[in-house]
Write an enzyme that holds these catalytic residues in place. Structure first.
Site, PDB file in Angstrom:
ATOM      1  N   HIS A  22     -13.268  -0.605  10.119  1.00 33.14           N
ATOM      2  CA  HIS A  22     -13.193  -1.360   8.859  1.00 33.14           C
ATOM      3  C   HIS A  22     -14.592  -1.797   8.441  1.00 33.14           C
ATOM      4  CE1 HIS A  22      -9.350  -2.067  11.012  1.00 33.14           C
ATOM      5  NE2 HIS A  22      -8.806  -2.035   9.824  1.00 33.14           N
ATOM      6  N   HIS A  60      -2.423 -11.791  12.037  1.00 32.31           N
ATOM      7  CA  HIS A  60      -2.636 -10.420  12.537  1.00 32.31           C
ATOM      8  C   HIS A  60      -1.562 -10.065  13.565  1.00 32.31           C
ATOM      9  CE1 HIS A  60      -4.622  -6.681  13.349  1.00 32.31           C
ATOM     10  NE2 HIS A  60      -4.831  -6.985  14.611  1.00 32.31           N
ATOM     11  N   SER A 113      -8.007  -2.158   3.913  1.00 32.81           N
ATOM     12  CA  SER A 113      -8.521  -0.830   4.294  1.00 32.81           C
ATOM     13  C   SER A 113      -8.102   0.204   3.245  1.00 32.81           C
ATOM     14  CB  SER A 113      -7.999  -0.456   5.681  1.00 32.81           C
ATOM     15  OG  SER A 113      -6.592  -0.465   5.697  1.00 32.81           O
ATOM     16  N   SER A 157      -2.865  -0.627  11.446  1.00 31.14           N
ATOM     17  CA  SER A 157      -2.483  -1.606  12.477  1.00 31.14           C
ATOM     18  C   SER A 157      -1.000  -1.507  12.811  1.00 31.14           C
ATOM     19  CB  SER A 157      -2.715  -3.034  11.982  1.00 31.14           C
ATOM     20  OG  SER A 157      -4.055  -3.231  11.693  1.00 31.14           O
ATOM     21  N   ASN A 172       4.389  -8.006   5.831  1.00 27.67           N
ATOM     22  CA  ASN A 172       4.650  -9.406   5.454  1.00 27.67           C
ATOM     23  C   ASN A 172       4.690  -9.521   3.935  1.00 27.67           C
ATOM     24  OD1 ASN A 172       1.558  -8.947   6.123  1.00 27.67           O
ATOM     25  ND2 ASN A 172       1.652 -10.448   4.466  1.00 27.67           N
TER      26      ASN A 172
HETATM   27  N1  HPA Z   1      -3.241  -9.214   3.250  1.00 25.01           N
HETATM   28  C1  HPA Z   1      -4.249  -8.378   3.598  1.00 25.01           C
HETATM   29  N2  HPA Z   1      -4.139  -7.460   4.542  1.00 25.01           N
HETATM   30  C2  HPA Z   1      -2.965  -7.352   5.175  1.00 25.01           C
HETATM   31  C3  HPA Z   1      -1.877  -8.190   4.884  1.00 25.01           C
HETATM   32  C4  HPA Z   1      -2.016  -9.169   3.857  1.00 25.01           C
HETATM   33  O1  HPA Z   1      -1.106  -9.939   3.537  1.00 25.01           O
HETATM   34  N3  HPA Z   1      -0.863  -7.828   5.703  1.00 25.01           N
HETATM   35  C5  HPA Z   1      -1.327  -6.813   6.468  1.00 25.01           C
HETATM   36  N4  HPA Z   1      -2.599  -6.513   6.164  1.00 25.01           N
END
Ligand code: HPA
Length: 276
Positions: A81, A245, A210, A29, A233
């Protein structure tokens, strides 16, 4: 869907009969700008060879063949996914395409939340190992020995030689590269704070939805794997910011700026390492 992997490969080859990629790339992503590094691209929607189109924003479902730093590559821009309802067989086909077009290695990227507060959004982490908390296993079911063995070792799933190369390329380019263990959940929900505390105790450094199924399928068919988590994050409960997201896509672009420099150099390096 074509009835066999051979048929799928035949339909892809119609678009590029004399193209034999050496390295595969799977984009997570927000990491789409990496695909812009591909020169003379031949782009094929997954649907054109019988697979479904992914439903997640930021995942385009395009197979792109072309060159990065003169190395022939095949890129999956947009992953499928398991949480979308993608069948294991479909995911297996998508990953095996990389091997059956001729590649020997694959660079798998994915957005992830960091469990280490000192590794924040915008950082990148080389995956050294994983913890699989996805339900089931993409290889469950009958095994086709012509593709790979029934029992697959994941002891060195993330290729130690390639990892060394990635570390040295990153250090030469002065791009900070963290290392850590990636834990995979099915999603599509983000984790609870209690789950994140539990994952920390289990030994995870990053969490995502993933990468791991793809690594398993790739190792089964003999692809050498490099995994890179794009930290978008801090995991739930580790900061005041909400995990969304949209944030994943936004910070994915930030990490993509690093990956756009690092990955092409790395591909050049492993291109000559594998093929001389
Ligand atoms: N958790 C799960 N999937 C993710 C996260 C997360 O904090 N950040 C980006 N993909």
């Amino acid at each position: 869907m074509p009835s066999s992997l051979d048929e799928t490969i035949r339909s892809i080859r119609k678009y590029a009969p004399d193209f034999f990629p050496k390295v595969g790339i799977i984009l997570g992503s927000g990491l789409n700008s990496l695909a812009e590094q591909i020169t003379n691209p031949i782009t094929i929607p997954y649907q054109a060879f019988g697979l479904t189109t992914g439903s997640v924003a930021g995942h385009a479902s395009l197979l792109i063949m072309g060159h990065i730093n003169n190395v022939p590559v095949v890129c999956l821009k947009g992953r499928l996914h398991l949480y979308e309802g993608t069948q294991n067989a479909m995911l297996c086909t998508l990953i095996r395409i990389i091997r059956h077009l001729g590649a020997k290695a694959v660079v798998i990227t994915g957005a992830a939340g960091s469990l280490r507060t000192e590794v924040g959004a915008g950082e990148i982490m080389m995956i050294t190992d994983h913890i699989n908390l996805q339900p089931g296993n993409p290889l469950a079911g009958p095994n086709d020995e012509s593709i790979g063995p029934r029992f697959v070792s994941l002891e060195e799933a993330y290729d130690p030689e390639f990892n060394q190369n990635l570390v040295s390329v990153a250090s030469r380019m002065q791009i900070p590269l963290h290392k850590g263990v990636y834990l995979s959940t099915l999603g599509p929900v983000f984790e609870t704070p209690a789950e994140i505390r539990a994952f920390k105790i289990l030994g995870a450094d990053a969490v995502g939805m993933s990468v791991v199924p793809e690594v398993i399928i790739a190792r089964h068919c003999g692809l050498r794997v490099v995994g890179i988590a794009a930290i978008t994050n801090l995991a739930v409960g580790l900061s005041h910011d909400k995990v969304t997201h949209e944030g994943t896509l936004q910070y994915g672009e930030l990490t993509a700026r690093k990956l756009v420099k690092l990955v092409p150099e790395f591909i050049k390096q492993i291109g000559s390492l594998i093929y001389g």
